[in-house]
Design a protein around this motif. Structure first.
Motif, mmCIF file in Angstrom:
data_model
loop_
_atom_site.group_PDB
_atom_site.id
_atom_site.type_symbol
_atom_site.label_atom_id
_atom_site.label_comp_id
_atom_site.label_asym_id
_atom_site.label_seq_id
_atom_site.Cartn_x
_atom_site.Cartn_y
_atom_site.Cartn_z
ATOM 1 N N LEU A 130 47.703 29.023 47.424
ATOM 2 C CA LEU A 130 47.613 30.471 47.255
ATOM 3 C C LEU A 130 46.210 30.952 47.598
ATOM 4 N N ALA A 131 46.118 32.183 48.089
ATOM 5 C CA ALA A 131 44.812 32.791 48.363
ATOM 6 C C ALA A 131 44.295 33.531 47.140
ATOM 7 N N VAL A 132 45.182 34.293 46.503
ATOM 8 C CA VAL A 132 44.799 35.123 45.360
ATOM 9 C C VAL A 132 45.945 35.137 44.365
ATOM 10 N N VAL A 133 45.589 35.163 43.087
ATOM 11 C CA VAL A 133 46.553 35.422 42.021
ATOM 12 C C VAL A 133 46.151 36.735 41.360
ATOM 13 N N VAL A 134 47.065 37.703 41.360
ATOM 14 C CA VAL A 134 46.849 38.977 40.684
ATOM 15 C C VAL A 134 47.609 38.936 39.367
ATOM 16 N N GLY A 135 46.950 39.345 38.300
ATOM 17 C CA GLY A 135 47.596 39.374 36.990
ATOM 18 C C GLY A 135 47.404 40.726 36.330
ATOM 19 N N GLU A 136 48.489 41.341 35.889
ATOM 20 C CA GLU A 136 48.421 42.634 35.211
ATOM 21 C C GLU A 136 48.384 42.395 33.698
ATOM 22 N N LEU A 137 47.249 42.691 33.096
ATOM 23 C CA LEU A 137 47.029 42.409 31.682
ATOM 24 C C LEU A 137 46.452 43.634 30.989
ATOM 25 N N SER A 138 46.890 43.874 29.749
ATOM 26 C CA SER A 138 46.223 44.886 28.938
ATOM 27 C C SER A 138 45.211 44.231 28.001
ATOM 28 N N ARG A 139 45.470 42.992 27.613
ATOM 29 C CA ARG A 139 44.565 42.258 26.730
ATOM 30 C C ARG A 139 44.074 40.992 27.430
ATOM 31 N N LEU A 140 42.779 40.660 27.246
ATOM 32 C CA LEU A 140 42.214 39.456 27.841
ATOM 33 C C LEU A 140 41.180 38.861 26.880
ATOM 34 N N PRO A 141 41.614 38.003 25.951
ATOM 35 C CA PRO A 141 40.649 37.377 25.040
ATOM 36 C C PRO A 141 39.661 36.503 25.810
ATOM 37 N N MET A 142 38.501 36.290 25.214
ATOM 38 C CA MET A 142 37.459 35.494 25.863
ATOM 39 C C MET A 142 37.940 34.087 26.187
ATOM 40 N N VAL A 143 38.651 33.461 25.262
ATOM 41 C CA VAL A 143 39.119 32.086 25.497
ATOM 42 C C VAL A 143 40.041 32.043 26.708
ATOM 43 N N ALA A 144 40.957 32.997 26.796
ATOM 44 C CA ALA A 144 41.882 33.029 27.934
ATOM 45 C C ALA A 144 41.128 33.268 29.237
ATOM 46 N N SER A 145 40.138 34.154 29.225
ATOM 47 C CA SER A 145 39.379 34.426 30.451
ATOM 48 C C SER A 145 38.578 33.208 30.887
ATOM 49 N N ARG A 146 38.065 32.430 29.939
ATOM 50 C CA ARG A 146 37.338 31.207 30.295
ATOM 51 C C ARG A 146 38.270 30.188 30.931
ATOM 52 N N ARG A 147 39.470 30.064 30.401
ATOM 53 C CA ARG A 147 40.440 29.131 30.987
ATOM 54 C C ARG A 147 40.772 29.532 32.417
ATOM 55 N N LEU A 148 40.938 30.827 32.656
ATOM 56 C CA LEU A 148 41.250 31.296 34.000
ATOM 57 C C LEU A 148 40.076 31.065 34.947
ATOM 58 N N GLN A 149 38.850 31.288 34.468
ATOM 59 C CA GLN A 149 37.671 31.070 35.305
ATOM 60 C C GLN A 149 37.533 29.594 35.687
ATOM 61 N N ILE A 150 37.764 28.708 34.746
ATOM 62 C CA ILE A 150 37.693 27.269 35.023
ATOM 63 C C ILE A 150 38.758 26.875 36.047
ATOM 64 N N ALA A 151 39.981 27.392 35.860
ATOM 65 C CA ALA A 151 41.064 27.069 36.802
ATOM 66 C C ALA A 151 40.742 27.583 38.199
ATOM 67 N N ALA A 152 40.160 28.778 38.290
ATOM 68 C CA ALA A 152 39.809 29.342 39.597
ATOM 69 C C ALA A 152 38.716 28.528 40.274
ATOM 70 N N GLU A 153 37.707 28.113 39.507
ATOM 71 C CA GLU A 153 36.621 27.310 40.079
ATOM 72 C C GLU A 153 37.127 25.964 40.574
ATOM 73 N N GLN A 154 38.056 25.356 39.849
ATOM 74 C CA GLN A 154 38.549 24.036 40.224
ATOM 75 C C GLN A 154 39.423 24.070 41.468
ATOM 76 N N SER A 155 40.218 25.106 41.629
ATOM 77 C CA SER A 155 41.146 25.177 42.757
ATOM 78 C C SER A 155 40.598 25.947 43.950
ATOM 79 N N GLY A 156 39.620 26.841 43.705
ATOM 80 C CA GLY A 156 39.122 27.701 44.763
ATOM 81 C C GLY A 156 39.968 28.932 44.987
ATOM 82 N N VAL A 157 40.999 29.132 44.159
ATOM 83 C CA VAL A 157 41.869 30.304 44.267
ATOM 84 C C VAL A 157 41.250 31.453 43.466
#
Length: 262
Positions: A130-157
């Motif tokens: 995938l090139a980009v993942v778009v996610g529609e969220l109203s809430r984004l806790p810090m823990v969840a955002s850190r998990r997403l950042q780590i996943a993005a850094e590891q895959s390059g997506v």
């Protein structure tokens, strides 16, 4: 006169980013193509393989549409398939196509509830095709955002999170997250009607785009014309090419692509 040996501010930012990423090569970026914006971003563009947030600047359908099309314009300029994670199938595909995001590039992932959305986005970020993942969220806790950042850094997506603003949860948008950038997009009265274009007689949309957070960069605010058929923003014509129009000439009609729900 010999050149100044002292490193520039951009050189220092690049070195800091290399240290943060373990000394690897500079991070890939996706430029907006507008120096007024790109000069505010580390590396001269939107960092790829990272998490970014976009929210509407006010409550209302026109502001939600502006933020959605801003995201679609970013995605349109990236190469490859896109996973768009949402709660309700209310995206208007023809509007996305008018800013360069063709329907055959988009895979839709519908989550049963808000709690499942971060998990769906994280799973998408692990797929390197995938090139980009778009996610529609109203809430984004810090823990969840850190998990997403780590996943993005590891895959390059790259992850672009569209923060849809419920009227009862405006305070949620002031909470800190691990995203690299945070944007706010507000719809403004459109430009003067076009003689020719996708819908004759309706002016090109105009937005206020605010960069309210930028790690290793600097914040800014701009009044811009909305994305064209290739997903690119531009400065208003009277600012870039000619004197400002006289008062009362600017059109106030809706954007040709503001409609989100078919």
């Amino acid at each position: 006169m010999p050149p100044d040996p002292r490193p520039t501010l951009q050189d220092l930012r690049t070195r800091i980013r290399q240290i943060e990423t373990g000394g690897g090569p500079p991070q890939r970026v996706l430029p907006f193509g507008l120096p007024v914006i790109d000069h505010h971003l580390p590396g001269g563009g939107l960092p790829l393989g990272a998490v970014h947030e976009v929210s509407d600047g006010d409550v209302g359908p026109s502001h939600i549409a502006a933020a959605t099309l801003f995201v679609a314009g970013i995605v349109a300029r990236a190469s490859g398939p896109v996973l768009w994670c949402l709660r309700m199938p209310d995206l208007y595909a023809p509007a996305l196509a008018q800013v360069g995001l063709e329907p055959d590039r988009v895979i839709y992932g519908e989550a049963p509830d808000e709690r499942m959305l971060p998990l769906l986005i994280e799973e998408g970020l692990r797929h390197r095709s995938l090139a980009v993942v778009v996610g529609e969220l109203s809430r984004l806790p810090m823990v969840a955002s850190r998990r997403l950042q780590i996943a993005a850094e590891q895959s390059g997506v790259t992850a672009v999170l569209l923060r849809r603003r419920p009227q009862s949860a405006t305070a949620e948008f002031s909470q800190p997250t691990a995203s690299l950038t945070r944007w706010r997009v507000t719809a403004l009265p459109s430009t003067s009607p076009l003689v020719t274009g996708p819908v004759p007689g309706i002016g090109r949309p105009r937005w206020r785009v605010e960069l309210v957070r930028c790690r290793s960069g600097k914040v800014g605010e701009w009044e811009l014309e909305g994305c064209d058929a290739t997903g690119r923003l531009c400065l208003p014509a009277q600012m870039a090419h000619r004197p400002a129009a006289r008062d009362g000439q600017a059109g106030t009609g809706p954007s040709y692509a503001e409609r989100r729900v078919g």
